[in-house]
Scaffold this active site. Sequence first.
Site, PDB file in Angstrom:
ATOM      1  N   ASP A  62       0.882  -1.175   0.000  1.00 45.54           N
ATOM      2  CA  ASP A  62       0.000   0.000   0.000  1.00 45.54           C
ATOM      3  C   ASP A  62       0.917   1.222   0.000  1.00 45.54           C
ATOM      4  OD1 ASP A  62      -1.540   2.183   0.719  1.00 45.54           O
ATOM      5  OD2 ASP A  62      -2.671   1.126   2.269  1.00 45.54           O
ATOM      6  N   ASN A  89       2.530   5.313  -9.879  1.00 45.16           N
ATOM      7  CA  ASN A  89       1.266   5.279 -10.634  1.00 45.16           C
ATOM      8  C   ASN A  89       0.050   5.029  -9.742  1.00 45.16           C
ATOM      9  OD1 ASN A  89      -0.548   4.494 -13.108  1.00 45.16           O
ATOM     10  ND2 ASN A  89      -0.560   2.687 -11.768  1.00 45.16           N
ATOM     11  N   SER A 141      -2.449  13.927 -13.299  1.00 50.77           N
ATOM     12  CA  SER A 141      -3.743  13.836 -13.992  1.00 50.77           C
ATOM     13  C   SER A 141      -4.033  15.174 -14.670  1.00 50.77           C
ATOM     14  CB  SER A 141      -4.830  13.557 -12.944  1.00 50.77           C
ATOM     15  OG  SER A 141      -6.112  13.669 -13.502  1.00 50.77           O
ATOM     16  N   TYR A 154      -9.391  15.154  -5.157  1.00 48.48           N
ATOM     17  CA  TYR A 154      -8.490  14.473  -6.103  1.00 48.48           C
ATOM     18  C   TYR A 154      -7.578  15.510  -6.773  1.00 48.48           C
ATOM     19  CZ  TYR A 154      -7.376  11.446 -10.196  1.00 48.48           C
ATOM     20  OH  TYR A 154      -6.756  10.712 -11.180  1.00 48.48           O
ATOM     21  N   ALA A 157      -4.775  16.673  -4.540  1.00 51.86           N
ATOM     22  CA  ALA A 157      -3.661  15.709  -4.486  1.00 51.86           C
ATOM     23  C   ALA A 157      -2.855  15.749  -5.789  1.00 51.86           C
ATOM     24  CB  ALA A 157      -4.215  14.303  -4.246  1.00 51.86           C
ATOM     25  N   LYS A 158      -3.540  15.789  -6.920  1.00 54.11           N
ATOM     26  CA  LYS A 158      -2.823  15.704  -8.204  1.00 54.11           C
ATOM     27  C   LYS A 158      -2.093  17.006  -8.550  1.00 54.11           C
ATOM     28  CE  LYS A 158      -3.840  11.399  -9.353  1.00 54.11           C
ATOM     29  NZ  LYS A 158      -2.781  10.377  -9.496  1.00 54.11           N
TER      30      LYS A 158
HETATM   31  P1  NAP Z   1      -7.110   1.690 -11.708  1.00 55.22           P
HETATM   32  O1  NAP Z   1      -7.598   0.943 -12.896  1.00 55.22           O
HETATM   33  O2  NAP Z   1      -8.026   1.862 -10.545  1.00 55.22           O
HETATM   34  O3  NAP Z   1      -5.752   0.993 -11.206  1.00 55.22           O
HETATM   35  C1  NAP Z   1      -5.080   1.478 -10.078  1.00 55.22           C
HETATM   36  C2  NAP Z   1      -4.285   0.340  -9.458  1.00 55.22           C
HETATM   37  O4  NAP Z   1      -3.680   0.870  -8.245  1.00 55.22           O
HETATM   38  C3  NAP Z   1      -5.176  -0.820  -9.014  1.00 55.22           C
HETATM   39  O5  NAP Z   1      -4.513  -2.051  -9.226  1.00 55.22           O
HETATM   40  C4  NAP Z   1      -5.366  -0.553  -7.530  1.00 55.22           C
HETATM   41  O6  NAP Z   1      -5.677  -1.711  -6.783  1.00 55.22           O
HETATM   42  C5  NAP Z   1      -4.017   0.013  -7.156  1.00 55.22           C
HETATM   43  N1  NAP Z   1      -4.049   0.751  -5.908  1.00 55.22           N
HETATM   44  C6  NAP Z   1      -5.090   1.467  -5.376  1.00 55.22           C
HETATM   45  N2  NAP Z   1      -4.743   1.989  -4.192  1.00 55.22           N
HETATM   46  C7  NAP Z   1      -3.466   1.582  -3.946  1.00 55.22           C
HETATM   47  C8  NAP Z   1      -2.566   1.778  -2.876  1.00 55.22           C
HETATM   48  N3  NAP Z   1      -2.909   2.468  -1.791  1.00 55.22           N
HETATM   49  N4  NAP Z   1      -1.340   1.233  -2.957  1.00 55.22           N
HETATM   50  C9  NAP Z   1      -0.977   0.506  -4.041  1.00 55.22           C
HETATM   51  N5  NAP Z   1      -1.786   0.261  -5.078  1.00 55.22           N
HETATM   52  C10 NAP Z   1      -3.024   0.805  -5.043  1.00 55.22           C
HETATM   53  O7  NAP Z   1      -6.643   3.146 -12.100  1.00 55.22           O
HETATM   54  P2  NAP Z   1      -5.976   3.708 -13.450  1.00 55.22           P
HETATM   55  O8  NAP Z   1      -7.036   4.340 -14.243  1.00 55.22           O
HETATM   56  O9  NAP Z   1      -5.093   2.692 -14.052  1.00 55.22           O
HETATM   57  O10 NAP Z   1      -5.122   4.898 -12.805  1.00 55.22           O
HETATM   58  C11 NAP Z   1      -3.726   4.803 -12.584  1.00 55.22           C
HETATM   59  C12 NAP Z   1      -3.202   6.187 -12.218  1.00 55.22           C
HETATM   60  O11 NAP Z   1      -3.524   7.103 -13.250  1.00 55.22           O
HETATM   61  C13 NAP Z   1      -3.795   6.782 -10.938  1.00 55.22           C
HETATM   62  O12 NAP Z   1      -2.817   7.521 -10.244  1.00 55.22           O
HETATM   63  C14 NAP Z   1      -4.863   7.705 -11.460  1.00 55.22           C
HETATM   64  O13 NAP Z   1      -5.156   8.748 -10.549  1.00 55.22           O
HETATM   65  C15 NAP Z   1      -4.193   8.217 -12.713  1.00 55.22           C
HETATM   66  N6  NAP Z   1      -5.128   8.748 -13.700  1.00 55.22           N
HETATM   67  C16 NAP Z   1      -6.076   7.962 -14.262  1.00 55.22           C
HETATM   68  C17 NAP Z   1      -6.939   8.516 -15.202  1.00 55.22           C
HETATM   69  C18 NAP Z   1      -8.037   7.730 -15.873  1.00 55.22           C
HETATM   70  O14 NAP Z   1      -8.827   8.343 -16.617  1.00 55.22           O
HETATM   71  N7  NAP Z   1      -8.147   6.441 -15.677  1.00 55.22           N
HETATM   72  C19 NAP Z   1      -6.817   9.863 -15.559  1.00 55.22           C
HETATM   73  C20 NAP Z   1      -5.842  10.632 -14.949  1.00 55.22           C
HETATM   74  C21 NAP Z   1      -4.994  10.069 -14.027  1.00 55.22           C
HETATM   75  P3  NAP Z   1      -7.226  -2.017  -6.437  1.00 55.22           P
HETATM   76  O15 NAP Z   1      -7.956  -2.034  -7.738  1.00 55.22           O
HETATM   77  O16 NAP Z   1      -7.190  -3.336  -5.754  1.00 55.22           O
HETATM   78  O17 NAP Z   1      -7.679  -0.902  -5.544  1.00 55.22           O
END
Ligand code: NAP
Length: 258
Positions: A62, A89, A141, A154, A157-158
């Site tokens: 975590d 990430n 983000s 959010y 934080a970002k």
């Molecule tokens: P995602 O599909 O939810 O994947 C995130 C991964 O991180 C999941 O495997 C999750 O595990 C894990 N995770 C959550 N909390 C954690 C913690 N405390 N410690 C370690 N691992 C943890 O999200 P994503 O869309 O791939 O996003 C990845 C990154 O990109 C994030 O930082 C997000 O803010 C950023 N982002 C995403 C988007 C978008 O549109 N998707 C846009 C801008 C930025 P669990 O599923 O088991 O919780």
Amino acid sequence: MPLNNQIAIVTGGGQGIGEAISIHLAKQGKDVVVSDINLDSARKTAAKIKSLGCQSLAIKADVSNSRDIEKMVDLTREKFGRIDRLVNNAGIVIVKPIVELEEEEWDRLIDVDLKGVFLCSKMVARIMINQKRGKIINISSSSGKMGTEFFAGYAAAKFGVIGFTQGLAKELARYNILVNAVCPGIIGTKMWEMVDGELGKRLGLAKGRAFQKEIEKIPLSRAGTAEDVARVVAFLASSEAEYMTGQAINVTGGMVMH
Ligand code: NAP
């Protein structure tokens, strides 16, 4: 144990953008430590990396827990002896009006999305400083450049991740450590499936409609893919990007341009 490959750690590497980043780094020939709060999904990504001929290690951690991160760094050093790349990430999102956001939810957002980047960077930077080289890439983000209704926590934080990236880039430049951020826009992952549901409830929209409405704001007229983001991260992680530090690069299809 071969020590000529570069070693990367990707947090939240079990699915979505982190999984795609892990695989792209492996395609560059890097050995990848896949760290995630969910060990099963980290193991699945690690198996894909091994099938590409690279070494991999799945670790349950975590990012908001300093003991977990110490262990992650120790296990990586034991297996590989060094750390060349860190991709921060892992992240979560909570979609709520600020008057409904509980203090615990605010704390969790900041703990995972901002403190997690600090903890991992701090513990890995110690090793990179000794090596006198390394790269840290933080996933911020579009919400790190532009606040949005229901995403204020959010965004806090970002935005913080970008400020941290700039400060760290200046601090670590003397050790030949480059620190950059990548700012994805609307990316079709499980995170956005959840966001679509939450926004739909708030705005009275049918499933998929909130996602569609966001896509209408994108000049390139489509959502991004995890691979769109991973390719930019892989570039920053490669030897092609040796004169860039402290940057926050948008991968938003033109939705954000500053
Ligand atoms: P995602 O599909 O939810 O994947 C995130 C991964 O991180 C999941 O495997 C999750 O595990 C894990 N995770 C959550 N909390 C954690 C913690 N405390 N410690 C370690 N691992 C943890 O999200 P994503 O869309 O791939 O996003 C990845 C990154 O990109 C994030 O930082 C997000 O803010 C950023 N982002 C995403 C988007 C978008 O549109 N998707 C846009 C801008 C930025 P669990 O599923 O088991 O919780």
